[in-house]
Design a protein around this motif. Structure first.
Motif, short mmCIF file in Angstrom:
data_model
loop_
_atom_site.label_atom_id
_atom_site.label_comp_id
_atom_site.label_asym_id
_atom_site.label_seq_id
_atom_site.Cartn_x
_atom_site.Cartn_y
_atom_site.Cartn_z
N LYS A 21 55.43 1.67 -20.76
CA LYS A 21 55.79 2.90 -20.03
C LYS A 21 56.87 3.68 -20.76
O LYS A 21 57.08 4.86 -20.49
N ASP A 42 49.69 1.46 -17.20
CA ASP A 42 50.32 2.72 -16.79
C ASP A 42 49.99 3.06 -15.33
O ASP A 42 50.07 4.20 -14.91
N ASN A 48 53.05 4.57 -13.40
CA ASN A 48 53.98 5.46 -14.09
C ASN A 48 53.25 6.16 -15.24
O ASN A 48 53.29 5.71 -16.37
#
Length: 359
Positions: free
Chosen positions: A60, A90, A93
């Motif tokens: 991230k 992911d 985020n």
């Protein structure tokens, strides 16, 4: 219409477990360059859409320069649509803000969404704990279209927590189920109409991502017969070397080099020593690895070979080695596999060999 299906790019992977710092940095750059080359290849092939089925990045926390590099790649190739579904790396985020994204980069959310191109519909949803139970009942496709459905996750033929249930997708009108998450090419029939496909990762990042890597080219005229295109800069090869009957280390060394003679020196080698060896054999694994490290990009050697021991050969022998062997082989509390492991480690220790695994 031509479409590329790729997944699991894992850009920005650290790769420090398998490679030293310099090689890890080089591989991170190579992953970026391979994706850029994929886009250039797509233009040559007159591809209209590139589907990225999750895990574009590995973390991230993305380097600002890498982020700009990818965004510029999308923007410079505005004649290609990039369609992305999130992956487990992911899920919570996303790495780009809405303001940053060019119009040709298209995403999915927590409800089914469709992008239409002439007679082709590309439909997807972000597979996560919020959507996993309801997605099967809410999927609705136009049956006379070429339907491509995009998901990221592990497939199963049964109901299993965290898995995409293939049986729930049967007879939904899917022609091509574009999947991500598994890092090797894998495909099969979904039902009488469609197929499901994992393209695998685009580049190997370590010794667990074996074999040829690339992408899948979909031609909507033959949508049920996807074409796998090898494309990676490097390949990780697994070589099993049976050392049974080879009682001199030079013979083993020569066999290894004979088995790898046709492999590119740009590639990665994962060598397993297997079979049984005589107790008199003195192994020189570190020496072999040092030689191979000078020839190939990265090398791992794993010694899975076992001692060939007959207890009758040591019944009349008076020595620490003989006492150890007889004690282990006569121990009824140990299974055969455990006995072999104990013998192997013990004899190595008695002979003064290095006991740690060669990576």
């Amino acid at each position: 219409m031509k479409i590329i299906h790729t997944a699991d790019l894992h850009l920005e992977s650290k790769m420090g477990v398998n490679l030293d710092n310099d090689k890890a940095k080089k591989r991170r750059n190579e992953l970026l360059f391979t994706f850029e080359n994929l886009v250039l290849e797509a233009k040559k092939m007159d591809v209209k859409v590139i589907i990225i089925a999750g895990d574009m990045f590995d973390t991230k926390s993305i380097n600002k320069k890498t982020k700009e590099y990818i965004l510029n790649l999308f923007k410079k190739n505005s004649d290609i649509d990039f369609i992305y579904t999130s992956g487990n790396h992911d899920e919570n985020n996303f790495f780009f803000s809405e303001e940053e994204l060019p119009s040709n980069f298209k995403t999915f959310g927590n409800v089914w969404k469709t992008y239409s191109y002439d007679d082709v519909d590309i439909t997807g949803i972000n597979y996560n704990e919020h959507t996993s139970k309801s997605l099967y009942d809410t999927l609705s496709l136009v049956m006379n279209k070429n339907n491509i459905v995009v998901l990221h996750g592990q497939v199963s033929q049964y109901k299993a927590d965290g898995c995409i249930n293939l049986n729930e997708l049967v007879d939904k009108g899917i022609d091509y189920l574009a999947l991500g998450h598994i890092h090797s090419l894998k495909y099969d029939k979904l039902d009488q109409r469609g197929v499901w496909v994992y393209p695998g990762c685009l580049e190997p990042r370590g010794f667990d991502e074996l074999g040829v890597k690339g992408f899948v080219l979909i031609d909507t005229d033959t949508i049920h017969k996807p074409d796998f295109i090898p494309f990676s800069k490097r390949t990780c090869h697994e070589i099993n070397v049976d050392i049974t009957g080879l009682n001199e280390w030079m013979d083993i060394n020569n066999k290894v080099f004979d088995l790898i003679r046709d492999i590119s020196h740009e590639d990665l080698l994962y060598i397993n020593l297997v079979g049984k060896y005589d107790i008199s054999l003195i192994k020189r694994i570190e020496v072999l690895k040092d030689r191979l490290d000078q020839l190939f990009f990265a090398v791992r050697i794993k010694d899975l070979s076992k001692l060939a021991i007959n207890i009758s050969d040591y019944e009349s022998d008076i020595s620490l080695k003989s006492e150890f062997i007889q004690t282990v082989l006569k121990n009824d509390e140990l299974d055969e596999e455990t006995k072999q492991i104990v013998l192997d480690l013990g004899i190595k220790a008695l002979l003064g060999d290095d006991l740690h695994e060669i990576n």
